[in-house]
Each structure stands twice: as structure tokens, then as C-alpha cells.
Write an enzyme that holds these catalytic residues in place. Structure first.
Site, PDB file in Angstrom:
ATOM      1  N   ASP A 204       0.859  -1.183   0.000  1.00 11.92           N
ATOM      2  CA  ASP A 204       0.000   0.000   0.000  1.00 11.92           C
ATOM      3  C   ASP A 204       0.894   1.232   0.000  1.00 11.92           C
ATOM      4  O   ASP A 204       2.128   1.110  -0.057  1.00 11.92           O
ATOM      5  CB  ASP A 204      -0.924  -0.002   1.233  1.00 11.92           C
ATOM      6  CG  ASP A 204      -0.171   0.218   2.552  1.00 11.92           C
ATOM      7  OD1 ASP A 204       1.072   0.309   2.534  1.00 11.92           O
ATOM      8  OD2 ASP A 204      -0.838   0.314   3.597  1.00 11.92           O
ATOM      9  N   ASP A 206       1.405   4.853   2.286  1.00  9.77           N
ATOM     10  CA  ASP A 206       1.001   5.459   3.555  1.00  9.77           C
ATOM     11  C   ASP A 206       1.445   6.923   3.609  1.00  9.77           C
ATOM     12  O   ASP A 206       2.587   7.242   3.284  1.00  9.77           O
ATOM     13  CB  ASP A 206       1.669   4.716   4.730  1.00  9.77           C
ATOM     14  CG  ASP A 206       1.473   3.199   4.660  1.00  9.77           C
ATOM     15  OD1 ASP A 206       0.394   2.720   5.040  1.00  9.77           O
ATOM     16  OD2 ASP A 206       2.409   2.501   4.205  1.00  9.77           O
ATOM     17  N   ASP A 320      -3.252   4.457   2.796  1.00  8.71           N
ATOM     18  CA  ASP A 320      -3.575   4.818   4.179  1.00  8.71           C
ATOM     19  C   ASP A 320      -3.217   6.279   4.413  1.00  8.71           C
ATOM     20  O   ASP A 320      -2.113   6.708   4.094  1.00  8.71           O
ATOM     21  CB  ASP A 320      -2.767   3.962   5.178  1.00  8.71           C
ATOM     22  CG  ASP A 320      -3.274   2.531   5.247  1.00  8.71           C
ATOM     23  OD1 ASP A 320      -4.442   2.284   4.882  1.00  8.71           O
ATOM     24  OD2 ASP A 320      -2.497   1.652   5.678  1.00  8.71           O
TER      25      ASP A 320
HETATM   26  P1  GTP Z   1       4.126  -2.490   3.070  1.00 13.32           P
HETATM   27  O1  GTP Z   1       2.952  -1.587   3.055  1.00 13.32           O
HETATM   28  O2  GTP Z   1       3.758  -3.916   2.986  1.00 13.32           O
HETATM   29  O3  GTP Z   1       5.152  -2.113   2.047  1.00 13.32           O
HETATM   30  O4  GTP Z   1       4.889  -2.328   4.471  1.00 13.32           O
HETATM   31  P2  GTP Z   1       4.685  -1.202   5.552  1.00 13.32           P
HETATM   32  O5  GTP Z   1       5.837  -1.275   6.467  1.00 13.32           O
HETATM   33  O6  GTP Z   1       4.399   0.118   4.910  1.00 13.32           O
HETATM   34  O7  GTP Z   1       3.424  -1.731   6.346  1.00 13.32           O
HETATM   35  P3  GTP Z   1       2.017  -1.054   6.666  1.00 13.32           P
HETATM   36  O8  GTP Z   1       1.558  -0.156   5.584  1.00 13.32           O
HETATM   37  O9  GTP Z   1       1.107  -2.179   7.045  1.00 13.32           O
HETATM   38  O10 GTP Z   1       2.269  -0.244   7.988  1.00 13.32           O
HETATM   39  C1  GTP Z   1       3.109   0.886   8.045  1.00 13.32           C
HETATM   40  C2  GTP Z   1       3.383   1.229   9.470  1.00 13.32           C
HETATM   41  O11 GTP Z   1       2.206   1.667  10.114  1.00 13.32           O
HETATM   42  C3  GTP Z   1       3.889   0.044  10.273  1.00 13.32           C
HETATM   43  O12 GTP Z   1       4.967   0.482  11.041  1.00 13.32           O
HETATM   44  C4  GTP Z   1       2.793  -0.305  11.213  1.00 13.32           C
HETATM   45  O13 GTP Z   1       3.291  -0.696  12.461  1.00 13.32           O
HETATM   46  C5  GTP Z   1       2.054   0.989  11.335  1.00 13.32           C
HETATM   47  N1  GTP Z   1       0.632   0.737  11.549  1.00 13.32           N
HETATM   48  C6  GTP Z   1      -0.175  -0.058  10.836  1.00 13.32           C
HETATM   49  N2  GTP Z   1      -1.418  -0.051  11.360  1.00 13.32           N
HETATM   50  C7  GTP Z   1      -1.370   0.805  12.395  1.00 13.32           C
HETATM   51  C8  GTP Z   1      -2.335   1.264  13.325  1.00 13.32           C
HETATM   52  O14 GTP Z   1      -3.472   0.865  13.318  1.00 13.32           O
HETATM   53  N3  GTP Z   1      -1.921   2.201  14.223  1.00 13.32           N
HETATM   54  C9  GTP Z   1      -0.643   2.654  14.253  1.00 13.32           C
HETATM   55  N4  GTP Z   1      -0.304   3.565  15.160  1.00 13.32           N
HETATM   56  N5  GTP Z   1       0.282   2.210  13.424  1.00 13.32           N
HETATM   57  C10 GTP Z   1      -0.072   1.304  12.506  1.00 13.32           C
HETATM   58 MN    MN Z   2       2.645   0.423   3.792  1.00 13.05          MN
HETATM   59 MN    MN Z   3      -0.456   0.826   5.568  1.00 11.97          MN
END
Ligand code: GTP
Ligand code: MN
Ligand code: MN
Length: 396
Positions: A204, A206, A320
Site C-alpha cells: 500500500d 502510507d 492509508d
Molecule cells: P508495506 O505496506 O507492505 O510495504 O509495508 P509497511 O511497512 O508500509 O506496512 P504497513 O503499511 O502495514 O504499515 C506501516 C506502518 O504503520 C507500520 O509500522 C505499522 O506498524 C504501522 N501501523 C499499521 N497499522 C497501524 C495502526 O493501526 N496504528 C498505528 N499507530 N500504526 C499502525
Molecule cells: Mn505500507
Molecule cells: Mn499501511
């Protein structure tokens, strides 16, 4: 003759947040195997086992070269009996029998396919499997009630299971940036998650959004979402208050000004036009053979045999969005940059070693009974008594 440098044991500190973990991994065969067992444990709702495998994999990711023998692993932290058995199996036989049989198992395959649907977690997938649903075809045929997220997830299944490239992330970033400044001049946006850590692809994209004047960010998320929706960029969105503090991962601290913190889980419609708008030459070469847009009704799932397989001029991407007041920005930035294990280890370090509670809103010192302020990630690491680790080295 024994090559001493080859048998010399590695040494690694025990918390992932004490280590520098780049994307250069010298032990991918071992870490892929342990990650698969971690994933299988998580999908089976055995979180404790999942974390144990994740920690073991993270230790191996931090090693400066490939593991050549079991003796090198002596004294390394987080390598339990089970993980060591898996590693030994691979070093001796080229593969782990447990990993191979897990990969082949019907249950694992079904859990993977079903949780590959956005909005479907381990519990839902397990219930469906017990009802005899193992794949998307069976899901469509038996038609259990799907919520809005799951319907969107199923509709865009193929797109959402394709990795997102950095250039796609940048194209979406330009749109979000434009939306942010039009609904709140002066607000700014930062790329977070895996792309901030330097990953070239992600599941995704973020973004974290704030305004330099405290309080100006209130109400921003609904406006931002309306803008994006009115321009046709959102295929799905769900905006929520951040309830992360109430979850089992973090101790709940007084929530005074925290109820303004908002996030949005969305599915973005990225068109070729947006891709072209970015300064990435590779997307310019795309031959934009336009197919008529049938109002978003087509399933990218190839279940519908009547639909010609192939090209539509856009793709769905999970996005996100997080909005944070400037006073919490550094905590939100640190908390949403990841990796997930790095975050978990930071919180464990804070709690176990420093008697502090870290969240993506604040850092609370239990001994002094007060919040510790910070305006940068560097300050938070300093409060925690940790050496600063830049985002590109948080890939634990
Ligand atoms: P990919 O998207 O798979 O490339 O990896 P990513 O590291 O970007 O993972 P992800 O988008 O799932 O999450 C990004 C960060 O947001 C991670 O460090 C998670 O711990 C954090 N995160 C995800 N969900 C939540 C949540 O509900 N609350 C908080 N505070 N942090 C979150
Ligand atoms: Mn991500
Ligand atoms: Mn995410």
C-alpha cells in the site's frame, strides 16, 4: 583447514531497535522460511509464535553475511529451539521440511487466498474454511455476507495483490498533496510506511498529514476525503478515529487531545493520466490503449468469463492516510514508518528497559509520571536512550 572468519560467531544486540537493518539481506533463504512460519502462525491466530519467528528472522536480517554454519549462531538472541531447527534443516538439507509442508498445505493456501482479500482477517478466513470455502470461486458460489470493505476487496482483488511501485506511490503522492493544500493551505504531507524506509515496492502507500499550527488539522480528514471523492479518486474509504491506544499493543494513556487523531483506509483509483503526470520516464512509455470504463462495475477478478481479460486504464491501490496534530507529529512519524517488528521492539524496549510507554501519539515516563515531549524522531530515540536509527535502517 578451518576458515576462522567463517566460523567466528556473529554478535547482535537483542532488541531490533538497537540494530541497523538495511534492505540488504544476506540470508533471504533463511529469513523467507522463518517469515513464512511467522505468517502461518499469525494466520492461525497464534500471535506469540508469530512474533518469535519474526524476531528470529529479524536477527538473521541484521547479519553482515550469509550464515554458513550453526556454530556461528551461538549466543545470538531471539533464536529459539524451533527457529534453530528450521535453520539447521536448511543449512544441512537445502530446505526445511516444515516450511515446505506448510506451503503445500491446503489450509495455508486457503488462508493466504482468503486473507488476500482486503477486509478479511485470520478469523473470518478461518470461519469460511470451516464452512468449506477455500478459494474465491467457492466464496462467490456460497455467497456469505460481505461487508463493504470485503466487497471492495473482492472487486479489486487482482490489483490489490499486485505490488505497488515507488513511481505509483509518487503519482498518488502528487494527487494527495494537491488535495491537502487545496482543503487546508499550509498543511503538509509526508510519505511514511515502507516507502519511507526505502523499499522499492509495497502492499500500500502510507501518508501522514499535519499543519504547523496546532489545532488547524482538526476536521482535515473529512475535507480531504470529500475532495478526493469528488474528483473520483476513491474506490473505497473508511475514516476512523485512531483507536490504536485502546488496542492490546499499547497501554491506554489519558486521551485528552487524542480524539482528533484520524486515519483513513482507502482504495485509490490510479489512472494512467496521474501516472503520466509524474516525472517518471518509465511510465511515459506506456501505450495508453484506452478501454471504455464501465462505471467501476467490472470485477478485476478473472471469475467473470464474459469480460475480456486485460487492460483497463487504471489500477486500484491501497492507500492509508493519517492526520496528526503537530504536537504529536514526531511520534506519529516514528510510529507509522515501521517496520512492524521495529515498532513492536521500540515499544517493548520502552516498557521493559525504560519503564516508559511509547505510542504513535506520545511517550510517557512511568517513573517520572509525565509525558516526554519531542519535535523530532531523534529526540524520541534520545529519550529512550537509543542511538538514532534512520528510516532506511529500520527494515527489521
Ligand atoms: P508495506 O505496506 O507492505 O510495504 O509495508 P509497511 O511497512 O508500509 O506496512 P504497513 O503499511 O502495514 O504499515 C506501516 C506502518 O504503520 C507500520 O509500522 C505499522 O506498524 C504501522 N501501523 C499499521 N497499522 C497501524 C495502526 O493501526 N496504528 C498505528 N499507530 N500504526 C499502525
Ligand atoms: Mn505500507
Ligand atoms: Mn499501511
Amino acid at each position: 583447514l578451518v576458515n576462522l572468519s567463517e566460523v567466528a560467531a556473529f554478535s547482535v544486540p537483542s532488541y531490533a531497535c538497537q540494530r541497523r537493518t538495511t534492505l540488504e539481506n544476506h540470508n533471504t533463504v533463511l529469513t523467507d522460511a522463518l517469515s513464512l512460519l511467522a505468517e502461518n502462525a499469525e494466520l492461525s491466530e497464534e500471535d506469540g509464535r508469530g512474533v518469535a519467528f519474526r524476531r528470529a528472522a529479524a536477527v538473521l536480517k541484521a547479519l553482515p553475511k550469509p550464515v554458513a554454519s550453526m556454530t556461528q549462531l551461538r549466543g545470538l538472541p531471539c533464536l529459539g529451539e524451533h527457529s534453530l531447527r528450521v535453520i539447521k534443516d536448511i543449512l544441512e538439507n537445502g530446505a526445511s521440511s516444515e516450511v515446505e509442508s506448510t506451503k503445500q498445505s491446503e489450509r495455508y493456501k486457503a488462508l493466504k487466498v482468503l486473507t488476500g482479500i482486503f477486509g478479511v482477517g485470520a478469523r473470518t478466513a478461518d470461519r469460511w474454511i470451516r464452512d468449506g470455502i477455500h478459494n474465491l470461486r467457492q466464496l462467490q458460489d456460497s455467497g456469505p455476507t460481505l461487508n463493504r470493505a470485503q466487497q471492495a476487496g473482492l472487486e479489486h482483488y487482482d490489483d490489490l495483490n499486485q505490488p505497488v511501485s515507488k513511481s505509483d506511490a509518487d503519482a498518488i503522492g502528487e494527487v494527495v498533496e494537491k488535495a491537502v493544500v487545496s482543503v487546508l493551505p499550509g498543511a503538509h504531507m509526508t510519505l511514511i510506511g515502507g516507502f519511507r524506509r526505502g523499499k522499492l515496492t509495497g502492499h500500500d502507500v502510507d501518508f501522514l498529514i499535519t499543519h504547523p499550527e496546532e489545532g488547524r488539522e482538526v476536521g482535515l480528514m473529512p475535507k480531504l476525503v470529500s475532495w478526493l471523492e469528488s474528483q473520483g479518486f476513491l474506490l473505497y474509504q473508511k475514516t476512523t478515529r485512531n483507536s490504536y491506544l485502546e488496542s492490546k499493543d499499547g497501554p491506554a494513556r489519558p486521551a485528552s487531545n487524542m480524539d482528533r487523531f484520524e486515519r483513513c483506509f482507502s482504495i485509490f483509483k490510479l489512472t494512467k493520466e496521474e501516472k503520466r503526470g509524474t516525472k517518471h520516464p518509465e511510465t511515459l512509455t506506456e501505450n495508453g490503449a484506452q478501454t471504455p470504463d464501465n462505471g467501476g462495475l467490472d470485477l478485476d477478478l478473472d471469475l467473470d468469463q464474459t469480460k475480456p481479460a486485460g487492460h483497463k486504464p487504471w489500477r486500484a491501490v491501497r492507500v492509508d492516510l493519517v492526520v496528526s496534530p503537530i504536537s504529536q507529529f514526531a511520534f506519529a512519524l516514528l510510529g507509522w514508518t515501521g517496520s512492524k517488528l521495529f515498532e513492536r521492539e521500540l515499544r517493548r524496549w520502552a516498557g521493559h528497559e525504560k519503564s516508559m510507554s511509547l505510542s504513535s501519539h506520545a511517550l510517557y515516563d512511568n517513573r517520572q509520571s509525565k509525558y516526554l515531549r519531542a519535535t523530532s524522531e531523534e529526540e524520541i530515540f534520545a529519550h529512550l536512550g537509543l542511538e538514532f536509527v534512520p528510516p532506511s535502517e529500520r527494515n527489521a
